[in-house]
Write a protein that holds these residues in place. Structure first.
Motif, PDB file in Angstrom:
ATOM      1  N   UNK A  50      16.415  -1.112  -0.802  1.00  0.00           N
ATOM      2  CA  UNK A  50      15.617  -2.224  -0.279  1.00  0.00           C
ATOM      3  C   UNK A  50      16.503  -3.387   0.164  1.00  0.00           C
ATOM      4  N   UNK A  51      17.570  -3.660  -0.567  1.00  0.00           N
ATOM      5  CA  UNK A  51      18.495  -4.721  -0.163  1.00  0.00           C
ATOM      6  C   UNK A  51      19.182  -4.380   1.153  1.00  0.00           C
ATOM      7  N   UNK A  52      19.601  -3.132   1.285  1.00  0.00           N
ATOM      8  CA  UNK A  52      20.258  -2.703   2.522  1.00  0.00           C
ATOM      9  C   UNK A  52      19.302  -2.802   3.706  1.00  0.00           C
ATOM     10  N   UNK A  53      18.053  -2.401   3.496  1.00  0.00           N
ATOM     11  CA  UNK A  53      17.062  -2.461   4.573  1.00  0.00           C
ATOM     12  C   UNK A  53      16.804  -3.903   5.002  1.00  0.00           C
ATOM     13  N   UNK A  54      16.901  -4.843   4.043  1.00  0.00           N
ATOM     14  CA  UNK A  54      16.659  -6.252   4.343  1.00  0.00           C
ATOM     15  C   UNK A  54      17.922  -6.963   4.825  1.00  0.00           C
ATOM     16  N   UNK A  55      19.072  -6.272   4.783  1.00  0.00           N
ATOM     17  CA  UNK A  55      20.329  -6.879   5.207  1.00  0.00           C
ATOM     18  C   UNK A  55      20.857  -7.922   4.241  1.00  0.00           C
ATOM     19  N   UNK A  56      20.555  -7.769   2.956  1.00  0.00           N
ATOM     20  CA  UNK A  56      20.979  -8.736   1.947  1.00  0.00           C
ATOM     21  C   UNK A  56      22.125  -8.174   1.106  1.00  0.00           C
ATOM     22  N   UNK A  57      22.925  -9.037   0.455  1.00  0.00           N
ATOM     23  CA  UNK A  57      24.075  -8.581  -0.343  1.00  0.00           C
ATOM     24  C   UNK A  57      23.661  -7.651  -1.478  1.00  0.00           C
ATOM     25  N   UNK A  58      24.450  -6.609  -1.666  1.00  0.00           N
ATOM     26  CA  UNK A  58      24.171  -5.630  -2.720  1.00  0.00           C
ATOM     27  C   UNK A  58      24.262  -6.255  -4.110  1.00  0.00           C
ATOM     28  N   UNK A  59      25.081  -7.308  -4.254  1.00  0.00           N
ATOM     29  CA  UNK A  59      25.249  -7.943  -5.566  1.00  0.00           C
ATOM     30  C   UNK A  59      23.947  -8.506  -6.124  1.00  0.00           C
ATOM     31  N   UNK A  60      22.958  -8.738  -5.279  1.00  0.00           N
ATOM     32  CA  UNK A  60      21.693  -9.300  -5.760  1.00  0.00           C
ATOM     33  C   UNK A  60      21.001  -8.374  -6.755  1.00  0.00           C
ATOM     34  N   UNK A  61      21.387  -7.113  -6.770  1.00  0.00           N
ATOM     35  CA  UNK A  61      20.768  -6.172  -7.709  1.00  0.00           C
ATOM     36  C   UNK A  61      21.065  -6.544  -9.152  1.00  0.00           C
ATOM     37  N   UNK A  62      22.182  -7.261  -9.398  1.00  0.00           N
ATOM     38  CA  UNK A  62      22.543  -7.612 -10.772  1.00  0.00           C
ATOM     39  C   UNK A  62      21.638  -8.706 -11.345  1.00  0.00           C
TER      40      UNK A  62
END
Length: 382
Positions: free
Chosen positions: A111-123
């Motif tokens: 979902x982060x990749x689809x939205x173009x947002x940083x992967x680090x937000x998963x933490x």
């Protein structure tokens, strides 16, 4: 005669001296003996060595959400040191993060990749809830992303009797990404946006204005928020390279994502979860585990999404239809739309009188604790 007197004088002189010397020597010998005995008694029956705890070094440079962290700043490195040291030695908790990450990270990353947002937000999800879907904070935040009720409502998460979509992992993840993207638009960088996610947009704005500071790392914020960002950074450092910090897990020990289908339902009347589960040949527990956003024993009326074991959609929809038909037949036994509670009534005897199940009575009338009062009107139909 003179000789005898001389001998007597010598005896009077040497006998006390000899006795005194002997007493001293005896005392010394006894002290040595006692010391040796005590030493032998105090020695442990076995030899042991204290464990050596070696500190893990902090990185020389790091990024968070794609932004550099100013680790040359003394206040920054010491705040990171505090959170990193606490977390890296919390062995059981980190192990559980690594295991659960295998289940939840793939969907978040997608979902982060689809939205173009940083992967680090998963933490953020790890820092907020440790991947516990139904956890609630002391201030009322809920779900993996710890949404407050008003914020959840603003971002499309519904909370009503029988359902709390903050606990719906898939839907709450989409809402959290939307919220974070909006915060980034407001503040222009991710550290401030994530700080606002923790303590509120208004608080961060006010502090920036008062302090005339636009950098998170130089801004004085509530202690919880300041620690929050460094906690996220520490989680990232460890989970990105667990072996560096002594965590070794085989792939078999990492939890896999649930094998599920997410289906949408639109129910006019509630359906008993246990009954539906039995009809589709799964357990009540399994349905509840997959759907922590269901907060009662019923599938409530309305539109929402349900997670079911993969390949079970047809059986699920048939079970819903069969259950609904049974409920309608039961409800038809009592033509009235309402029942007025009388003295001595309980939900069980009202159910017997009306033919409406206890679970349906609870759901239709929001009776979370099952308490009713004389004169209360209970809805019997949706």
């Amino acid at each position: 005669m003179a000789s005898q007197q001389t001998d007597l004088a010598m005896k009077r002189f040497f006998y006390p001296l000899t006795s005194f010397v002997c007493a001293i020597l005896f005392g010394v010998v006894m002290q040595l003996a006692i010391g040796m005995a005590v030493g032998r008694c105090s020695e442990p029956a076995y030899q042991y060595q204290l464990p050596i705890i070696q500190d893990y070094p902090l990185p020389q440079e790091a990024t968070l959400f794609g932004e550099p962290v100013p680790l040359k700043d003394l206040y920054v490195i010491e705040r990171l040191d505090r959170e990193f040291t606490i977390i890296v030695w919390d062995r059981p908790q980190v192990l559980m993060w690594l295991k659960r990450g295998g289940r939840y990270f793939p969907y978040i990353e997608k979902q982060l990749a689809a939205a173009g947002l940083p992967d680090d937000l998963k933490y953020i999800a790890v820092a907020e809830s440790s991947f516990h879907s139904s956890i609630k904070s002391r201030v009322g935040a809920g779900g993996i992303w710890q949404f407050m009720p008003e914020t959840a409502k603003d971002h499309g998460l519904e909370e009503k009797p029988g359902i709390d979509e903050r606990n719906d992992f898939h839907k709450a993840t989409v809402s959290a990404i939307q919220y974070l993207r909006n915060l980034h638009r407001i503040f222009g960088n991710w550290t401030l946006a994530v700080a606002a996610y923790n303590c509120g947009e208004g608080r961060v704005k006010n502090e920036m204005e008062i302090q005339k500071i636009s950098s998170f790392y130089q801004l004085k914020l509530p202690p919880e928020t300041e620690r929050y960002l460094f906690r996220i950074l520490s989680i990232k450092l460890i989970m990105e390279n667990p072996k560096k910090y002594g965590y070794f897990l085989s792939q078999e020990r990492i939890y896999s994502p649930y094998n599920i289908d997410v289906v949408k339902v639109h129910l006019k009347i509630p359906a008993d979860i246990a009954d539906v589960a039995n009809r589709m040949n799964v357990t009540y527990r399994e349905i509840k585990e997959l759907n922590p956003h269901l907060t009662s024993r019923n599938f409530p009326s309305g539109q929402y999404s349900i997670s079911i074991p993969s390949g079970k959609e047809e059986a699920f929809r048939k079970a819903l239809r069969d259950n609904t038909v049974a409920e309608v037949k039961q409800t038809a036994r009592h033509p009235d739309a309402y029942y007025t509670v009388k003295k001595g009534d309980t939900l069980i005897n009202i159910s017997i009188k009306t033919g409406v199940s206890v679970q349906t009575l609870r759901s239709l009338n929001q009776l979370n604790h099952g308490k009713i009062r004389v004169g209360q009107k209970l809805a019997l139909q949706p």
